[in-house]
Design an enzyme around this catalytic site. Structure first.
Site, PDB file in Angstrom:
ATOM      1  N   GLY A 251       0.624  -1.321  -0.648  1.00  0.00           N
ATOM      2  CA  GLY A 251       0.396  -0.044   0.414  1.00  0.00           C
ATOM      3  C   GLY A 251       1.076   1.440  -0.571  1.00  0.00           C
ATOM      4  N   ASP A 252       2.204   1.281   0.732  1.00  0.00           N
ATOM      5  CA  ASP A 252       2.708   2.249   1.096  1.00  0.00           C
ATOM      6  C   ASP A 252       3.738   2.560  -0.401  1.00  0.00           C
ATOM      7  OD1 ASP A 252       2.055   3.026   3.325  1.00  0.00           O
ATOM      8  OD2 ASP A 252       4.380   1.681   4.370  1.00  0.00           O
TER       9      ASP A 252
HETATM   10  N1  LIG Z   1      -1.401 -10.684  -4.118  1.00  0.00           N
HETATM   11  C1  LIG Z   1      -1.600  -9.332  -5.159  1.00  0.00           C
HETATM   12  N2  LIG Z   1      -0.776  -9.502  -6.422  1.00  0.00           N
HETATM   13  C2  LIG Z   1      -1.180  -8.968  -7.149  1.00  0.00           C
HETATM   14  N3  LIG Z   1      -0.672  -7.666  -6.928  1.00  0.00           N
HETATM   15  C3  LIG Z   1      -0.976  -6.727  -5.368  1.00  0.00           C
HETATM   16  C4  LIG Z   1      -1.596  -7.981  -4.696  1.00  0.00           C
HETATM   17  N4  LIG Z   1      -1.297  -7.130  -3.190  1.00  0.00           N
HETATM   18  C5  LIG Z   1      -1.148  -5.729  -3.667  1.00  0.00           C
HETATM   19  N5  LIG Z   1      -1.197  -5.727  -4.455  1.00  0.00           N
HETATM   20  C6  LIG Z   1      -0.921  -4.390  -5.408  1.00  0.00           C
HETATM   21  O1  LIG Z   1      -0.622  -3.491  -4.062  1.00  0.00           O
HETATM   22  C7  LIG Z   1      -1.675  -2.378  -3.993  1.00  0.00           C
HETATM   23  C8  LIG Z   1      -2.336  -2.070  -3.059  1.00  0.00           C
HETATM   24  O2  LIG Z   1      -2.113  -3.275  -1.681  1.00  0.00           O
HETATM   25  P1  LIG Z   1      -3.493  -3.554  -0.922  1.00  0.00           P
HETATM   26  O3  LIG Z   1      -2.753  -4.769  -0.005  1.00  0.00           O
HETATM   27  O4  LIG Z   1      -4.643  -2.685  -1.501  1.00  0.00           O
HETATM   28  O5  LIG Z   1      -3.208  -2.154  -0.273  1.00  0.00           O
HETATM   29  P2  LIG Z   1      -2.552  -2.502   1.883  1.00  0.00           P
HETATM   30  O6  LIG Z   1      -1.515  -2.615   1.737  1.00  0.00           O
HETATM   31  O7  LIG Z   1      -2.678  -0.634   2.082  1.00  0.00           O
HETATM   32  O8  LIG Z   1      -3.459  -3.350   2.204  1.00  0.00           O
HETATM   33  C9  LIG Z   1      -2.865  -3.210  -5.451  1.00  0.00           C
HETATM   34  O9  LIG Z   1      -3.471  -2.438  -5.456  1.00  0.00           O
HETATM   35  C10 LIG Z   1      -1.908  -3.709  -5.623  1.00  0.00           C
HETATM   36  O10 LIG Z   1      -1.435  -3.179  -7.260  1.00  0.00           O
END
Ligand SMILES: Nc1ncnc2c1ncn2[C@@H]1O[C@H](COP(=O)(O)OP(=O)(O)O)[C@@H](O)[C@H]1O
Ligand SMILES: [Mg+2]
Length: 306
Positions: A251-252
């Site tokens: 996310g960061d």
């Molecule tokens: N399993 C995954 N496969 C591919 N991309 C991912 C995956 N998990 C996270 N990402 C990427 O990282 C971004 C942020 O992840 P997210 O989990 O939504 O944020 P946070 O870490 O704030 O929970 C997503 O929009 C995506 O682009």
């Protein structure tokens, strides 16, 4: 234009244990690692590594961890000259235990991060900020400090980009001061007082959030990518298929890249695509800051996945 990151700088101290000690018990761990962390620092580093122009306001102690964190930020290309060094407080630390089943127990000591006051912002921000700059905020500094920063953005003609993580009670009251909002599916739900939103619900949630003030709402959805909305339109951006090694800091990386691309003058949809690609790049490597791509690594990754 430039990005001014106002946020936390932490050291993550991570140990692996078979099972967590109970009160009074001593156990042996089998791995120990130190990582650069803190949402403010992670996002600032992500933007700078992609060639964004980033200055950081925050605070560290005068301890060894703190000088390492400053060196990391400098290496990433962040201008750390506005960071305050406190002699009375240690730099922020997160003590993280991970057990054999992958569960974690975390103790965060804000240390110097907790000393960044609204008065510091009143003194520091005016000189650093020009009209049109982007101010990047999260909620690992005191709430009143974040609020003061938002108010100053409005009075100085700067735009704010705010990641409401970690979610703090009262954040919903700040929505009318936020220009660009970035939330994950859980935080979107928390701001609206509902359960975490699914991909199907993300567009409606984003529109509800837009109605409360922000001009742009970006909802990230882990492996489902993200939804980006402004007054004119909404778009779902799928994430590329990658081998997931460690999602810490995804996310960061996403927020930092989004800020970089907006500051570069990209439109919101283009910036969101760059941000999603950056987040997906970051899940392929361990750690938060070490997993972030440089501009050329990102370009190669985008070419491969489009
Ligand atoms: N399993 C995954 N496969 C591919 N991309 C991912 C995956 N998990 C996270 N990402 C990427 O990282 C971004 C942020 O992840 P997210 O989990 O939504 O944020 P946070 O870490 O704030 O929970 C997503 O929009 C995506 O682009
Ligand atoms: Mg997530």
């Amino acid at each position: 234009m430039a990005i001014i990151a106002v946020g936390s700088i932490n050291t993550d101290l991570v140990v692996r244990v078979e099972s967590f000690p109970i009160p009074g018990e001593t156990v042996y761990g089998d791995e120990f690692a130190t990582y650069a962390g803190g949402k403010g620092a992670n996002q600032a580093a992500a933007a700078a590594r992609l060639n964004g122009k980033v200055k950081m306001i925050g605070a560290v102690g005068d301890d060894v961890n703190s000088s390492e964190r400053l060196a990391d930020l400098k290496d990433a290309g962040v201008d750390i000259s506005p960071v305050m060094i406190r002699s009375q407080s240690p730099g922020g630390v997160a003590l993280i235990q991970v057990d054999a089943s992958g569960q974690n127990q975390i103790v965060i000591v804000p240390g110097a991060n907790g000393t960044v006051s609204p008065d510091d912002i009143r003194h520091e921000l005016p000189d650093l900020l020009s009209a049109g700059d982007l101010v990047l905020l999260q909620f690992e500094l005191p709430f009143e400090t974040v609020k003061q920063s938002l108010e100053q953005c409005r009075s100085q003609g700067a735009r704010s980009i705010v990641n409401t993580a970690p979610y703090v009670t009262g954040t919903a009251d700040l929505l009318s001061l936020i220009d660009i909002l970035v939330v994950n599916e859980i935080e979107a739900g928390q701001l609206l007082g509902i359960k975490p939103v699914s991909l199907d619900q993300a567009e409606d949630a984003a529109r509800d959030l837009l109605a409360r003030g922000p001009e742009v709402v970006f909802v990230t959805l882990g492996g489902d990518g993200a939804v980006i909305c402004d007054a004119d339109s909404c778009e779902h951006i799928p994430a590329p298929d990658v081998d997931v090694v460690d999602t810490t800091g995804a996310g960061d990386a996403t927020v930092g890249a989004f800020a970089m691309a907006l500051d570069e003058g990209q439109d919101v949809a283009a910036a969101a695509r760059i941000a999603v690609m950056t987040g997906s790049f970051a899940v392929q490597r361990p750690g938060a800051q070490p997993s972030q791509p440089t501009r050329s690594e990102l370009d190669a990754f985008v070419a491969k996945h489009s």
